[in-house]
Design an enzyme around this catalytic site. Structure first.
Site, PDB file in Angstrom:
ATOM      1  N   ARG A  15       0.830  -1.206   0.000  1.00  0.00           N
ATOM      2  CA  ARG A  15       0.000   0.000   0.000  1.00  0.00           C
ATOM      3  C   ARG A  15       0.862   1.253   0.000  1.00  0.00           C
ATOM      4  O   ARG A  15       2.046   1.218   0.327  1.00  0.00           O
ATOM      5  CB  ARG A  15      -0.900   0.034   1.249  1.00  0.00           C
ATOM      6  CG  ARG A  15      -2.078  -0.879   1.197  1.00  0.00           C
ATOM      7  CD  ARG A  15      -2.786  -0.950   2.540  1.00  0.00           C
ATOM      8  NE  ARG A  15      -2.006  -1.642   3.543  1.00  0.00           N
ATOM      9  CZ  ARG A  15      -2.360  -1.792   4.816  1.00  0.00           C
ATOM     10  NH1 ARG A  15      -3.494  -1.265   5.248  1.00  0.00           N
ATOM     11  NH2 ARG A  15      -1.595  -2.448   5.663  1.00  0.00           N
ATOM     12  N   LYS A  74       2.422   1.928   7.353  1.00  0.00           N
ATOM     13  CA  LYS A  74       2.670   1.018   8.471  1.00  0.00           C
ATOM     14  C   LYS A  74       3.646   1.612   9.467  1.00  0.00           C
ATOM     15  O   LYS A  74       4.187   2.692   9.283  1.00  0.00           O
ATOM     16  CB  LYS A  74       3.188  -0.329   7.957  1.00  0.00           C
ATOM     17  CG  LYS A  74       2.114  -1.164   7.264  1.00  0.00           C
ATOM     18  CD  LYS A  74       0.855  -1.392   8.107  1.00  0.00           C
ATOM     19  CE  LYS A  74       0.988  -2.483   9.140  1.00  0.00           C
ATOM     20  NZ  LYS A  74      -0.285  -2.728   9.871  1.00  0.00           N
ATOM     21  N   TYR A  93      -0.248   4.185  10.580  1.00  0.00           N
ATOM     22  CA  TYR A  93      -0.670   3.188  11.571  1.00  0.00           C
ATOM     23  C   TYR A  93       0.567   2.876  12.401  1.00  0.00           C
ATOM     24  O   TYR A  93       1.527   2.306  11.885  1.00  0.00           O
ATOM     25  CB  TYR A  93      -1.137   1.894  10.887  1.00  0.00           C
ATOM     26  CG  TYR A  93      -2.492   1.984  10.216  1.00  0.00           C
ATOM     27  CD1 TYR A  93      -3.639   2.195  10.962  1.00  0.00           C
ATOM     28  CD2 TYR A  93      -2.622   1.823   8.844  1.00  0.00           C
ATOM     29  CE1 TYR A  93      -4.892   2.267  10.348  1.00  0.00           C
ATOM     30  CE2 TYR A  93      -3.865   1.885   8.229  1.00  0.00           C
ATOM     31  CZ  TYR A  93      -4.992   2.113   8.993  1.00  0.00           C
ATOM     32  OH  TYR A  93      -6.224   2.178   8.388  1.00  0.00           O
ATOM     33  N   HIS A  95       0.519   1.475  15.914  1.00  0.00           N
ATOM     34  CA  HIS A  95       0.343   0.312  16.797  1.00  0.00           C
ATOM     35  C   HIS A  95       1.506   0.212  17.797  1.00  0.00           C
ATOM     36  O   HIS A  95       2.157  -0.828  17.919  1.00  0.00           O
ATOM     37  CB  HIS A  95       0.227  -0.986  15.978  1.00  0.00           C
ATOM     38  CG  HIS A  95      -1.035  -1.046  15.167  1.00  0.00           C
ATOM     39  ND1 HIS A  95      -2.292  -1.187  15.739  1.00  0.00           N
ATOM     40  CD2 HIS A  95      -1.258  -0.938  13.833  1.00  0.00           C
ATOM     41  CE1 HIS A  95      -3.211  -1.188  14.798  1.00  0.00           C
ATOM     42  NE2 HIS A  95      -2.621  -1.021  13.629  1.00  0.00           N
ATOM     43  N   GLU A 117      -4.860   4.619  13.796  1.00  0.00           N
ATOM     44  CA  GLU A 117      -5.835   3.711  14.423  1.00  0.00           C
ATOM     45  C   GLU A 117      -6.487   4.282  15.671  1.00  0.00           C
ATOM     46  O   GLU A 117      -7.517   3.773  16.120  1.00  0.00           O
ATOM     47  CB  GLU A 117      -5.179   2.355  14.746  1.00  0.00           C
ATOM     48  CG  GLU A 117      -4.129   2.343  15.844  1.00  0.00           C
ATOM     49  CD  GLU A 117      -2.723   2.690  15.349  1.00  0.00           C
ATOM     50  OE1 GLU A 117      -2.583   3.157  14.199  1.00  0.00           O
ATOM     51  OE2 GLU A 117      -1.767   2.485  16.116  1.00  0.00           O
ATOM     52  N   ASP A 269      -4.062  -9.627  17.696  1.00  0.00           N
ATOM     53  CA  ASP A 269      -3.395  -9.126  18.913  1.00  0.00           C
ATOM     54  C   ASP A 269      -2.590 -10.285  19.483  1.00  0.00           C
ATOM     55  O   ASP A 269      -3.165 -11.332  19.798  1.00  0.00           O
ATOM     56  CB  ASP A 269      -4.437  -8.678  19.945  1.00  0.00           C
ATOM     57  CG  ASP A 269      -5.294  -7.544  19.425  1.00  0.00           C
ATOM     58  OD1 ASP A 269      -4.720  -6.484  19.137  1.00  0.00           O
ATOM     59  OD2 ASP A 269      -6.520  -7.727  19.278  1.00  0.00           O
TER      60      ASP A 269
HETATM   61  N1  LIG Z   1      -5.071  -8.044  10.276  1.00  0.00           N
HETATM   62  C1  LIG Z   1      -5.216  -6.901   9.631  1.00  0.00           C
HETATM   63  O1  LIG Z   1      -4.626  -6.682   8.586  1.00  0.00           O
HETATM   64  C2  LIG Z   1      -6.182  -5.858  10.147  1.00  0.00           C
HETATM   65  C3  LIG Z   1      -6.557  -4.781   9.328  1.00  0.00           C
HETATM   66  C4  LIG Z   1      -7.482  -3.870   9.825  1.00  0.00           C
HETATM   67  C5  LIG Z   1      -7.995  -4.015  11.130  1.00  0.00           C
HETATM   68  N2  LIG Z   1      -7.552  -5.048  11.903  1.00  0.00           N
HETATM   69  C6  LIG Z   1      -8.028  -5.246  13.294  1.00  0.00           C
HETATM   70  O2  LIG Z   1      -9.323  -5.820  13.293  1.00  0.00           O
HETATM   71  C7  LIG Z   1      -9.896  -5.593  14.598  1.00  0.00           C
HETATM   72  C8  LIG Z   1     -11.364  -5.279  14.483  1.00  0.00           C
HETATM   73  O3  LIG Z   1     -11.520  -3.970  13.974  1.00  0.00           O
HETATM   74  P1  LIG Z   1     -12.978  -3.391  13.691  1.00  0.00           P
HETATM   75  O4  LIG Z   1     -12.796  -2.082  13.013  1.00  0.00           O
HETATM   76  O5  LIG Z   1     -13.815  -4.418  13.052  1.00  0.00           O
HETATM   77  O6  LIG Z   1     -13.488  -3.125  15.188  1.00  0.00           O
HETATM   78  P2  LIG Z   1     -14.983  -2.802  15.635  1.00  0.00           P
HETATM   79  O7  LIG Z   1     -14.881  -1.982  16.873  1.00  0.00           O
HETATM   80  O8  LIG Z   1     -15.797  -2.291  14.490  1.00  0.00           O
HETATM   81  O9  LIG Z   1     -15.583  -4.248  15.991  1.00  0.00           O
HETATM   82  C9  LIG Z   1     -15.204  -4.971  17.118  1.00  0.00           C
HETATM   83  C10 LIG Z   1     -16.440  -5.711  17.622  1.00  0.00           C
HETATM   84  O10 LIG Z   1     -16.042  -6.625  18.650  1.00  0.00           O
HETATM   85  C11 LIG Z   1     -17.102  -6.674  19.578  1.00  0.00           C
HETATM   86  N3  LIG Z   1     -16.634  -7.290  20.815  1.00  0.00           N
HETATM   87  C12 LIG Z   1     -15.959  -6.752  21.850  1.00  0.00           C
HETATM   88  N4  LIG Z   1     -15.751  -7.673  22.798  1.00  0.00           N
HETATM   89  C13 LIG Z   1     -16.289  -8.830  22.338  1.00  0.00           C
HETATM   90  C14 LIG Z   1     -16.390 -10.152  22.856  1.00  0.00           C
HETATM   91  N5  LIG Z   1     -15.888 -10.470  24.054  1.00  0.00           N
HETATM   92  N6  LIG Z   1     -17.028 -11.094  22.111  1.00  0.00           N
HETATM   93  C15 LIG Z   1     -17.542 -10.789  20.904  1.00  0.00           C
HETATM   94  N7  LIG Z   1     -17.482  -9.553  20.370  1.00  0.00           N
HETATM   95  C16 LIG Z   1     -16.858  -8.590  21.077  1.00  0.00           C
HETATM   96  C17 LIG Z   1     -17.536  -5.216  19.697  1.00  0.00           C
HETATM   97  O11 LIG Z   1     -18.820  -5.081  20.292  1.00  0.00           O
HETATM   98  C18 LIG Z   1     -17.505  -4.784  18.239  1.00  0.00           C
HETATM   99  O12 LIG Z   1     -18.742  -4.981  17.599  1.00  0.00           O
HETATM  100  C19 LIG Z   1      -9.027  -4.485  15.229  1.00  0.00           C
HETATM  101  O13 LIG Z   1      -8.191  -5.058  16.206  1.00  0.00           O
HETATM  102  C20 LIG Z   1      -8.189  -3.970  14.076  1.00  0.00           C
HETATM  103  O14 LIG Z   1      -6.937  -3.452  14.491  1.00  0.00           O
HETATM  104  C21 LIG Z   1      -6.669  -5.964  11.427  1.00  0.00           C
END
Ligand SMILES: NC(=O)c1ccc[n+]([C@@H]2O[C@H](COP(=O)([O-])OP(=O)(O)OC[C@H]3O[C@@H](n4cnc5c(N)ncnc54)[C@H](O)[C@@H]3O)[C@@H](O)[C@H]2O)c1
Length: 374
Positions: A15, A74, A93, A95, A117, A269
């Site tokens: 990206r 990043k 980002y 982190h 973020e 995480d």
């Molecule tokens: N791997 C990657 O490349 C990448 C890219 C972008 C985002 N992410 C990560 O993805 C994650 C999610 O991001 P998002 O924007 O969807 O967040 P978000 O806040 O939109 O969604 C998170 C959801 O988790 C729910 N939640 C909290 N505790 C819970 C539990 N115990 N059981 C079930 N659900 C629960 C919340 O109510 C919420 O609906 C973040 O950690 C973000 O950093 C990763």
């Protein structure tokens, strides 16, 4: 202001922070934009397109040394530490909670770090996390389709409803941006999809967006256990609090899963909601723990770089413009949502979550900004 767009150096990161359209807008506001040659190539953007938009091409050293604001994607990696300095602001980002050594380097340099973020909007959401989360959710589903294939070492299961065989069962924990991205793709191919969340509002919103055959469950230990036992793929999409130290799915619970099951940890995480999660790269995306295949790549959107770059650049541009137009300190003082993303300044950590997770001293952004002159 002089703004630098370096080429990303993270493993398989394709990206780029700015599209030519974003560069043209920054230039229209009177700023100088320096782009490192090849910065856009992984997203299908040529150097020529940047030049036509008004950018100046410059090599790595020049981009970092002559810019007041580094606009990237990043976190800062070791070869970039030498460029950090007190009068440099970095917008990316970061982190920091996940990268202790980088946090040391940021603090030692005294630079200003602003993390995409952690920037909020008026509703308390994270507007610069959302677009990449949606792509990571959809991309995470596609990665599961790939890594379950026999030649990739998976169980050979096709994630689709196929006439004459059992329909795959998929569980998604977290009905947020990433979780909904997985759910939409998975349901569209006819899989049996269950989505769990702790929030009734999120489940209500999911009910409106998803087809009626998607099951919506409250995220309780007993519901999670039922889902672990029956699922072929578990997607973790929870935004896990940075300082939280317990786990939702422990190592022991993996033994409840089917032998050929897979975990796709989109939240990624390290030892977070999934105890056995450790971040991987696109070069070596999977590993096994207790026999369960894990996919934990922390930059999934990079695999879909052209789409992700367009979206990311459009989302970050208003903030980049505000930082450049007002100057970084004034923009941070005037915009509380931008200020929420301030990670460090003048050698002081200003992100509470990283302070707590890494057991470091921290101050509020407001307290530090107040000590600075105009
Ligand atoms: N791997 C990657 O490349 C990448 C890219 C972008 C985002 N992410 C990560 O993805 C994650 C999610 O991001 P998002 O924007 O969807 O967040 P978000 O806040 O939109 O969604 C998170 C959801 O988790 C729910 N939640 C909290 N505790 C819970 C539990 N115990 N059981 C079930 N659900 C629960 C919340 O109510 C919420 O609906 C973040 O950690 C973000 O950093 C990763």
């Amino acid at each position: 202001m002089v703004i630098g767009v370096p080429r990303e150096i993270k493993n398989n990161e394709y990206r780029c922070a700015a599209t030519p359209a974003a560069v043209a807008e920054l230039v229209r506001h009177g700023h100088v934009v320096m782009v490192e040659p090849g910065a856009g190539i992984g997203s299908g953007i040529t150097d020529e397109a940047f030049v036509q938009a008004g950018a100046r091409l410059a090599h790595t050293e020049t981009v970092w040394q002559e810019s007041a604001l580094i606009y990237k994607v990043k976190e800062i990696l070791p070869p970039e530490y030498r460029f950090l300095r007190r009068d440099l602001a970095i917008f990316t980002y970061l982190h920091s909670n996940a990268h202790r050594e980088m946090t040391d380097a940021l603090l030692a340099s005294g630079c200003i770090g602003i993390a995409y973020e952690d920037i909020t909007d008026a509703a308390g959401n994270f507007p610069l996390l959302r677009p990449m989360s949606e792509i990571a959710g959809r991309g995470g589903f596609l990665m599961a389709c790939q890594h379950l294939q026999s030649m990739y070492g998976g169980g050979g299961l096709m994630l689709a409803r196929v006439n004459g065989v059992r329909t795959p069962e998929l569980t998604i924990i977290g009905a947020g941006n990433a979780g909904m991205g997985v759910a939409e793709m998975a349901a569209a191919l006819g899989n049996r999809v269950t989505i769990l969340d702790v929030s009734f509002e999120r489940l209500d919103a999911a009910r409106l967006r998803l087809p009626p055959n998607v099951e919506l469950l409250l995220s309780t230990p007993s519901n999670l256990e039922i889902c672990l036992k029956r699922s072929d793929v578990l997607f973790n999409c929870i935004l896990w609090p940075k300082a939280r130290r317990d786990h939702l799915v422990t190592r022991e619970m993996l033994r409840l899963m089917k032998p050929h099951a897979m975990i796709v940890d989109i939240a990624c995480d390290e030892a977070g909601a999934i105890e056995t999660c450790r971040a991987t790269s696109h070069d070596k995306p999977t590993y096994r723990e207790e026999g369960i295949l894990h996919y934990c790549v922390d930059n999934i959107p990079s695999a879909f770089a052209a789409t992700a770059t367009s979206l990311l650049s459009a989302a970050t541009l208003p903030y980049a413009l505000e930082l450049a137009d007002k100057g970084v300190i004034r923009a941070l003082r005037e915009n509380p949502h931008l200020r929420r993303g301030l990670t460090c300044i003048n050698g002081v950590l200003t992100l509470e979550e990283t302070g707590r997770k890494q057991e470091r001293p921290w101050q509020t952004p407001e307290a530090v900004l107040e000590t600075l002159g105009n």
